[in-house]
Motif scaffolding. Structure first.
Motif, mmCIF file in Angstrom:
data_model
loop_
_atom_site.group_PDB
_atom_site.id
_atom_site.type_symbol
_atom_site.label_atom_id
_atom_site.label_comp_id
_atom_site.label_asym_id
_atom_site.label_seq_id
_atom_site.Cartn_x
_atom_site.Cartn_y
_atom_site.Cartn_z
ATOM 1 N N ALA A 42 -15.556 15.821 -104.768
ATOM 2 C CA ALA A 42 -14.663 16.831 -105.345
ATOM 3 C C ALA A 42 -15.448 17.680 -106.333
ATOM 4 C CB ALA A 42 -13.484 16.162 -106.038
ATOM 5 N N THR A 43 -15.013 18.914 -106.496
ATOM 6 C CA THR A 43 -15.709 19.813 -107.417
ATOM 7 C C THR A 43 -15.123 19.680 -108.813
ATOM 8 O OG1 THR A 43 -14.229 21.602 -106.809
ATOM 9 C CG2 THR A 43 -16.314 21.481 -105.614
ATOM 10 N N ASN A 44 -15.320 18.550 -109.426
ATOM 11 C CA ASN A 44 -14.759 18.288 -110.744
ATOM 12 C C ASN A 44 -15.575 18.861 -111.893
ATOM 13 O OD1 ASN A 44 -12.400 16.943 -109.977
ATOM 14 N ND2 ASN A 44 -13.520 15.073 -109.613
ATOM 15 N N LEU A 45 -16.686 19.505 -111.583
ATOM 16 C CA LEU A 45 -17.504 20.108 -112.632
ATOM 17 C C LEU A 45 -17.494 21.631 -112.551
ATOM 18 C CD1 LEU A 45 -20.546 17.654 -112.460
ATOM 19 C CD2 LEU A 45 -18.606 17.599 -114.033
ATOM 20 N N GLY A 46 -16.553 22.196 -111.806
ATOM 21 C CA GLY A 46 -16.431 23.639 -111.700
ATOM 22 C C GLY A 46 -17.447 24.290 -110.781
ATOM 23 N N GLU A 47 -18.069 23.504 -109.903
ATOM 24 C CA GLU A 47 -19.125 24.018 -109.035
ATOM 25 C C GLU A 47 -18.667 25.157 -108.130
ATOM 26 O OE1 GLU A 47 -18.015 20.845 -109.286
ATOM 27 O OE2 GLU A 47 -19.559 19.436 -108.661
ATOM 28 N N PHE A 48 -17.386 25.259 -107.852
ATOM 29 C CA PHE A 48 -16.873 26.248 -106.918
ATOM 30 C C PHE A 48 -16.092 27.346 -107.634
ATOM 31 C CE2 PHE A 48 -15.006 27.263 -102.671
ATOM 32 C CZ PHE A 48 -16.169 27.160 -101.938
ATOM 33 N N SER A 49 -16.176 27.378 -108.957
ATOM 34 C CA SER A 49 -15.369 28.325 -109.733
ATOM 35 C C SER A 49 -15.733 29.777 -109.480
ATOM 36 C CB SER A 49 -15.476 28.013 -111.224
ATOM 37 O OG SER A 49 -16.814 28.124 -111.645
ATOM 38 N N SER A 50 -16.940 30.037 -108.993
ATOM 39 C CA SER A 50 -17.340 31.420 -108.700
ATOM 40 C C SER A 50 -17.171 31.762 -107.226
ATOM 41 C CB SER A 50 -18.795 31.635 -109.128
ATOM 42 O OG SER A 50 -19.654 30.792 -108.383
ATOM 43 N N ALA A 51 -16.351 31.033 -106.504
ATOM 44 C CA ALA A 51 -16.185 31.213 -105.061
ATOM 45 C C ALA A 51 -15.768 32.627 -104.687
ATOM 46 C CB ALA A 51 -15.171 30.216 -104.522
ATOM 47 N N ARG A 52 -14.993 33.272 -105.530
ATOM 48 C CA ARG A 52 -14.550 34.634 -105.207
ATOM 49 C C ARG A 52 -15.710 35.607 -105.098
ATOM 50 N NH1 ARG A 52 -9.969 33.415 -108.960
ATOM 51 N NH2 ARG A 52 -8.200 33.092 -107.584
ATOM 52 N N SER A 53 -16.778 35.358 -105.801
ATOM 53 C CA SER A 53 -17.918 36.278 -105.751
ATOM 54 C C SER A 53 -19.053 35.749 -104.875
ATOM 55 C CB SER A 53 -18.442 36.536 -107.169
ATOM 56 O OG SER A 53 -18.915 35.332 -107.745
ATOM 57 N N MET A 54 -18.842 34.608 -104.243
ATOM 58 C CA MET A 54 -19.874 34.030 -103.369
ATOM 59 C C MET A 54 -19.820 34.669 -101.988
ATOM 60 S SD MET A 54 -19.328 30.023 -104.397
ATOM 61 C CE MET A 54 -20.758 29.281 -103.658
ATOM 62 N N SER A 55 -20.980 34.861 -101.387
ATOM 63 C CA SER A 55 -21.025 35.340 -100.012
ATOM 64 C C SER A 55 -20.662 34.190 -99.075
ATOM 65 C CB SER A 55 -22.421 35.852 -99.667
ATOM 66 O OG SER A 55 -23.335 34.767 -99.605
ATOM 67 N N ALA A 56 -20.376 34.529 -97.830
ATOM 68 C CA ALA A 56 -20.058 33.492 -96.845
ATOM 69 C C ALA A 56 -21.220 32.516 -96.706
ATOM 70 C CB ALA A 56 -19.720 34.123 -95.499
ATOM 71 N N ALA A 57 -22.446 33.030 -96.752
ATOM 72 C CA ALA A 57 -23.630 32.168 -96.634
ATOM 73 C C ALA A 57 -23.720 31.213 -97.820
ATOM 74 C CB ALA A 57 -24.887 33.014 -96.529
ATOM 75 N N GLN A 58 -23.382 31.669 -99.007
ATOM 76 C CA GLN A 58 -23.429 30.804 -100.192
ATOM 77 C C GLN A 58 -22.364 29.707 -100.110
ATOM 78 O OE1 GLN A 58 -23.096 34.140 -102.935
ATOM 79 N NE2 GLN A 58 -24.958 33.426 -103.970
ATOM 80 N N VAL A 59 -21.192 30.061 -99.633
ATOM 81 C CA VAL A 59 -20.132 29.056 -99.473
ATOM 82 C C VAL A 59 -20.557 28.028 -98.440
ATOM 83 C CG1 VAL A 59 -17.760 28.648 -98.708
ATOM 84 C CG2 VAL A 59 -18.286 30.614 -100.178
ATOM 85 N N GLU A 60 -21.117 28.506 -97.323
ATOM 86 C CA GLU A 60 -21.578 27.589 -96.275
ATOM 87 C C GLU A 60 -22.662 26.662 -96.806
ATOM 88 O OE1 GLU A 60 -23.456 27.560 -91.776
ATOM 89 O OE2 GLU A 60 -23.079 29.472 -92.763
ATOM 90 N N GLU A 61 -23.606 27.198 -97.562
ATOM 91 C CA GLU A 61 -24.677 26.365 -98.137
ATOM 92 C C GLU A 61 -24.090 25.314 -99.066
ATOM 93 O OE1 GLU A 61 -28.341 26.742 -101.337
ATOM 94 O OE2 GLU A 61 -27.631 28.546 -100.335
ATOM 95 N N PHE A 62 -23.151 25.718 -99.893
ATOM 96 C CA PHE A 62 -22.516 24.797 -100.829
ATOM 97 C C PHE A 62 -21.822 23.661 -100.079
ATOM 98 C CE2 PHE A 62 -18.942 23.322 -103.321
ATOM 99 C CZ PHE A 62 -19.519 23.115 -104.569
ATOM 100 N N LEU A 63 -21.064 24.008 -99.043
ATOM 101 C CA LEU A 63 -20.329 22.989 -98.292
ATOM 102 C C LEU A 63 -21.259 22.112 -97.452
ATOM 103 C CD1 LEU A 63 -17.248 25.126 -97.243
ATOM 104 C CD2 LEU A 63 -17.395 23.441 -99.094
ATOM 105 N N THR A 64 -22.341 22.679 -96.975
ATOM 106 C CA THR A 64 -23.298 21.924 -96.156
ATOM 107 C C THR A 64 -23.946 20.798 -96.953
ATOM 108 O OG1 THR A 64 -23.720 23.843 -94.777
ATOM 109 C CG2 THR A 64 -25.393 22.119 -94.748
ATOM 110 N N ARG A 65 -24.105 21.002 -98.242
ATOM 111 C CA ARG A 65 -24.679 19.944 -99.093
ATOM 112 C C ARG A 65 -23.842 18.672 -99.069
ATOM 113 N NH1 ARG A 65 -25.274 22.583 -104.660
ATOM 114 N NH2 ARG A 65 -24.487 24.492 -103.741
ATOM 115 N N TRP A 66 -22.563 18.777 -98.735
ATOM 116 C CA TRP A 66 -21.669 17.621 -98.709
ATOM 117 C C TRP A 66 -21.779 16.818 -97.436
ATOM 118 C CZ3 TRP A 66 -16.409 19.769 -100.834
ATOM 119 C CH2 TRP A 66 -16.530 19.980 -102.202
ATOM 120 N N LEU A 67 -22.421 17.372 -96.415
ATOM 121 C CA LEU A 67 -22.478 16.660 -95.124
ATOM 122 C C LEU A 67 -23.234 15.374 -95.203
ATOM 123 C CD1 LEU A 67 -22.955 19.612 -92.652
ATOM 124 C CD2 LEU A 67 -20.916 18.259 -93.024
#
Length: 67
Positions: A42-67
């Motif tokens: 879970a993103t309990n440290l605010g890791e995804f708080s800037s999601a609105r300004s993230m590109s699709a590639a940045q979101v994908e990279e962030f989520l891929t780290r969880w695999l």
């Protein structure tokens, strides 16, 4: 599953089962174990708080780290 907490004025009991809303901000993704429903990550440290300004590639990279 999407849980709409509005302006932190609805469904907080549901969202707080999975993330720490005080620390995480919104949006706050959580990955659940499909068998048990337990929170795996879970993103309990605010890791995804800037999601609105993230590109699709940045979101994908962030989520891929969880695999």
């Amino acid at each position: 599953m999407k849980v709409d907490v509005g302006e932190f004025d609805r469904k907080l009991d549901v969202a707080e089962r999975y993330v720490d809303l005080g620390a995480s901000g919104i949006p706050a993704p959580a990955v659940l174990d499909p068998a048990s429903g337990d929170v795996k990550v879970a993103t309990n440290l605010g890791e995804f708080s800037s999601a609105r300004s993230m590109s699709a590639a940045q979101v994908e990279e962030f989520l891929t780290r969880w695999l």
